[in-house]
Design a protein around this motif. Structure first.
Motif, mmCIF file in Angstrom:
data_model
loop_
_atom_site.group_PDB
_atom_site.id
_atom_site.type_symbol
_atom_site.label_atom_id
_atom_site.label_comp_id
_atom_site.label_asym_id
_atom_site.label_seq_id
_atom_site.Cartn_x
_atom_site.Cartn_y
_atom_site.Cartn_z
ATOM 1 N N ASP A 139 37.966 40.251 37.592
ATOM 2 C CA ASP A 139 38.402 41.844 37.396
ATOM 3 C C ASP A 139 38.975 41.820 35.885
ATOM 4 O O ASP A 139 38.934 43.026 35.475
ATOM 5 N N THR A 140 39.681 41.008 35.478
ATOM 6 C CA THR A 140 40.160 41.055 34.238
ATOM 7 C C THR A 140 39.186 40.948 33.085
ATOM 8 O O THR A 140 39.144 41.876 32.007
ATOM 9 N N MET A 141 37.917 40.041 33.038
ATOM 10 C CA MET A 141 37.130 40.267 32.229
ATOM 11 C C MET A 141 36.373 41.590 32.211
ATOM 12 O O MET A 141 35.980 42.125 31.024
ATOM 13 N N GLU A 142 36.216 42.283 33.140
ATOM 14 C CA GLU A 142 35.657 43.585 33.329
ATOM 15 C C GLU A 142 36.663 44.511 32.756
ATOM 16 O O GLU A 142 35.907 45.372 31.835
ATOM 17 N N ALA A 143 37.980 44.399 32.926
ATOM 18 C CA ALA A 143 38.798 45.296 32.229
ATOM 19 C C ALA A 143 38.752 45.098 30.832
ATOM 20 O O ALA A 143 38.956 45.883 30.070
ATOM 21 N N LEU A 144 38.822 43.803 30.470
ATOM 22 C CA LEU A 144 38.770 43.479 29.073
ATOM 23 C C LEU A 144 37.636 44.051 28.274
ATOM 24 O O LEU A 144 37.832 44.755 27.029
#
Length: 141
Positions: free
Chosen positions: A29-34
């Motif tokens: 989720d964080t890599m996508e948001a980043l």
């Protein structure tokens, strides 16, 4: 330690830091948001760097939506936790939000970052500043 804006050359270190610190689902989720945030407004992504070695030891991802600033995710290398790195990154991003004239600063809270609520509270944030994460829209999504 210094806190500075994310640079493209930080990507591999940030990716590894997030993989080491976050659960698998949180990492995805964080890599996508980043990626979305970097393509839209990279100024709200900051890193903590060791001054002498220039190693990235922390990252904070924020976003501005509807003129509100949001702390989305914070991660600090395990061997640097509880040493003021997180607080320094939060304060640096807060200053950036203020310079951008946001109306309000909020903290996005989900099951992945409930453990950092006390960190934000130690900096004066209260229950009114926490926003349950219902898939916070990272600007550009």
């Amino acid at each position: 330690m210094i806190v500075r804006s994310f640079r493209l050359s930080d990507y591999s270190e940030v990716k590894q830091l997030l993989a080491d610190v976050l659960s698998e689902q949180c990492y995805e989720d964080t890599m996508e948001a980043l990626a979305n945030q970097l393509s839209w407004d990279s100024e709200t992504v900051m890193v903590a760097e060791q001054q002498h070695s220039h190693e990235v030891i922390g990252v904070i991802i924020g976003t501005i939506d509807n003129n509100n600033g949001y702390f989305y995710r914070i991660a600090v290398r395990n061997d640097h936790q509880r040493k003021g790195v997180g607080k320094a990154m939060i304060e640096a991003l807060k200053k950036r939000f203020i310079l951008r004239n946001v109306n309000k600063i909020m903290i996005s809270v989900d099951v992945h970052n409930e453990a950092v609520i006390p960190l934000y509270q130690s900096l004066g944030y209260t229950a009114n500043d926490f926003l349950p994460h219902k898939r916070l829209r990272i600007v550009g999504e």
